[in-house]
Design a protein around this motif. Structure first.
Motif, short mmCIF file in Angstrom:
data_model
loop_
_atom_site.label_atom_id
_atom_site.label_comp_id
_atom_site.label_asym_id
_atom_site.label_seq_id
_atom_site.Cartn_x
_atom_site.Cartn_y
_atom_site.Cartn_z
N SER A 175 0.85 -1.19 0.00
CA SER A 175 0.00 0.00 0.00
C SER A 175 0.88 1.24 0.00
O SER A 175 2.06 1.17 0.33
CB SER A 175 -0.94 0.01 1.21
OG SER A 175 -0.21 -0.04 2.42
N ALA A 176 0.29 2.35 -0.40
CA ALA A 176 1.02 3.62 -0.44
C ALA A 176 0.01 4.74 -0.33
O ALA A 176 -1.20 4.53 -0.48
CB ALA A 176 1.82 3.74 -1.73
N GLU A 177 0.51 5.93 -0.09
CA GLU A 177 -0.36 7.10 0.11
C GLU A 177 0.24 8.32 -0.57
O GLU A 177 1.44 8.55 -0.49
CB GLU A 177 -0.47 7.34 1.61
CG GLU A 177 -1.29 8.53 2.02
CD GLU A 177 -1.42 8.58 3.52
OE1 GLU A 177 -0.43 9.00 4.18
OE2 GLU A 177 -2.47 8.19 4.04
N ASN A 178 -0.60 9.08 -1.24
CA ASN A 178 -0.23 10.37 -1.80
C ASN A 178 -1.05 11.44 -1.09
O ASN A 178 -2.25 11.27 -0.91
CB ASN A 178 -0.53 10.44 -3.30
CG ASN A 178 0.43 9.65 -4.14
OD1 ASN A 178 1.42 9.12 -3.66
ND2 ASN A 178 0.14 9.54 -5.42
N LEU A 179 -0.40 12.54 -0.75
CA LEU A 179 -1.07 13.68 -0.13
C LEU A 179 -0.80 14.92 -0.97
O LEU A 179 0.23 15.02 -1.63
CB LEU A 179 -0.54 13.92 1.29
CG LEU A 179 -0.67 12.78 2.29
CD1 LEU A 179 0.04 13.14 3.59
CD2 LEU A 179 -2.13 12.45 2.53
N SER A 180 -1.73 15.86 -0.90
CA SER A 180 -1.54 17.14 -1.59
C SER A 180 -2.32 18.20 -0.85
O SER A 180 -3.35 17.91 -0.23
CB SER A 180 -2.03 17.04 -3.04
OG SER A 180 -1.78 18.24 -3.73
N ALA A 181 -1.84 19.43 -0.95
CA ALA A 181 -2.54 20.56 -0.33
C ALA A 181 -2.48 21.75 -1.27
O ALA A 181 -1.45 22.01 -1.89
CB ALA A 181 -1.90 20.93 1.00
N GLY A 182 -3.63 22.44 -1.39
CA GLY A 182 -3.69 23.63 -2.23
C GLY A 182 -3.48 23.31 -3.70
O GLY A 182 -3.26 22.18 -4.09
N GLY A 183 -3.58 24.32 -4.52
CA GLY A 183 -3.27 24.17 -5.94
C GLY A 183 -4.28 23.40 -6.75
O GLY A 183 -4.79 23.91 -7.73
N ALA A 184 -4.56 22.18 -6.36
CA ALA A 184 -5.46 21.32 -7.13
C ALA A 184 -6.90 21.54 -6.67
O ALA A 184 -7.25 21.18 -5.56
CB ALA A 184 -5.06 19.87 -6.97
N ASP A 185 -7.72 22.14 -7.54
CA ASP A 185 -9.09 22.43 -7.15
C ASP A 185 -10.09 21.37 -7.58
O ASP A 185 -11.26 21.45 -7.27
CB ASP A 185 -9.53 23.80 -7.65
CG ASP A 185 -9.45 23.91 -9.17
OD1 ASP A 185 -8.94 22.99 -9.82
OD2 ASP A 185 -9.90 24.94 -9.70
N ASN A 186 -9.61 20.35 -8.31
CA ASN A 186 -10.50 19.24 -8.68
C ASN A 186 -9.67 17.97 -8.82
O ASN A 186 -8.44 18.00 -8.81
CB ASN A 186 -11.29 19.55 -9.96
CG ASN A 186 -10.39 19.80 -11.15
OD1 ASN A 186 -9.52 19.00 -11.47
ND2 ASN A 186 -10.60 20.93 -11.82
N VAL A 187 -10.37 16.83 -8.93
CA VAL A 187 -9.68 15.55 -8.93
C VAL A 187 -8.75 15.40 -10.14
O VAL A 187 -7.67 14.83 -10.02
CB VAL A 187 -10.70 14.38 -8.82
CG1 VAL A 187 -11.53 14.24 -10.08
CG2 VAL A 187 -10.00 13.08 -8.48
#
Length: 155
Positions: free
Chosen positions: A97-109
């Motif tokens: 398993s793995a995980e990606n995180l993001s904050a800000g910038g991306a306003d849609n999938v």
């Protein structure tokens, strides 16, 4: 060998998030959603199959794990995977398993998937050969970067 590959995947996930800007402060979570999980699965599946890998489907346990982490990083204002292996165990997620995180910038999938594809560590997670399922959560807060995303991939 499986334990080794798991550790490598966690290291890749952590390395991929290191390029994100640090967050400060504590923010109130205004909304949480997994409604884009199926769209994310479709986008990720198209990307994976174009590279000879299997498609992915949405899994409710992975969605729950993604919600947990998206809410945690949004409330803390700090992108961190925390105790990833402990969280996977808590949600009954076994195997690679793995995980990606993001904050800000991306306003849609669509934008957040493109962002992850353009980041070497995150892209490696999207292309894990063993991945068959995903969970995705988006959290909106009253401050900070406003929008926080968590993607969990698993077998």
């Amino acid at each position: 060998m499986r334990h080794f590959s798991f550790c490598v995947l966690v290291a890749l996930a952590l390395a991929g998030c290191a390029s994100e800007m640090p967050l400060t402060g504590t923010h109130k979570v205004l909304s949480t959603s997994t409604s884009e999980a199926h769209a994310a699965a479709n986008l990720i599946s198209a990307y994976r199959t174009s590279r000879g890998l299997s498609p992915v489907t949405v899994d409710s346990r992975l969605n729950q794990a993604a919600v947990h982490q998206a809410r945690a990083v949004a409330a803390a204002g700090n992108l961190s995977h925390g105790d990833f292996s402990g969280r996977m165990k808590e949600f009954g997620i076994r195997g690679t398993s793995a995980e990606n995180l993001s904050a800000g910038g991306a306003d849609n999938v669509e934008n957040v998937i493109v962002r992850w594809r353009n980041s070497p560590g995150h892209n490696s997670n999207l292309l894990i050969p063993e991945a068959r399922k995903i969970g995705l959560a988006r959290v909106v807060t009253d401050g900070g970067y406003g929008r926080y995303w968590a993607l969990v991939l698993g077998q």
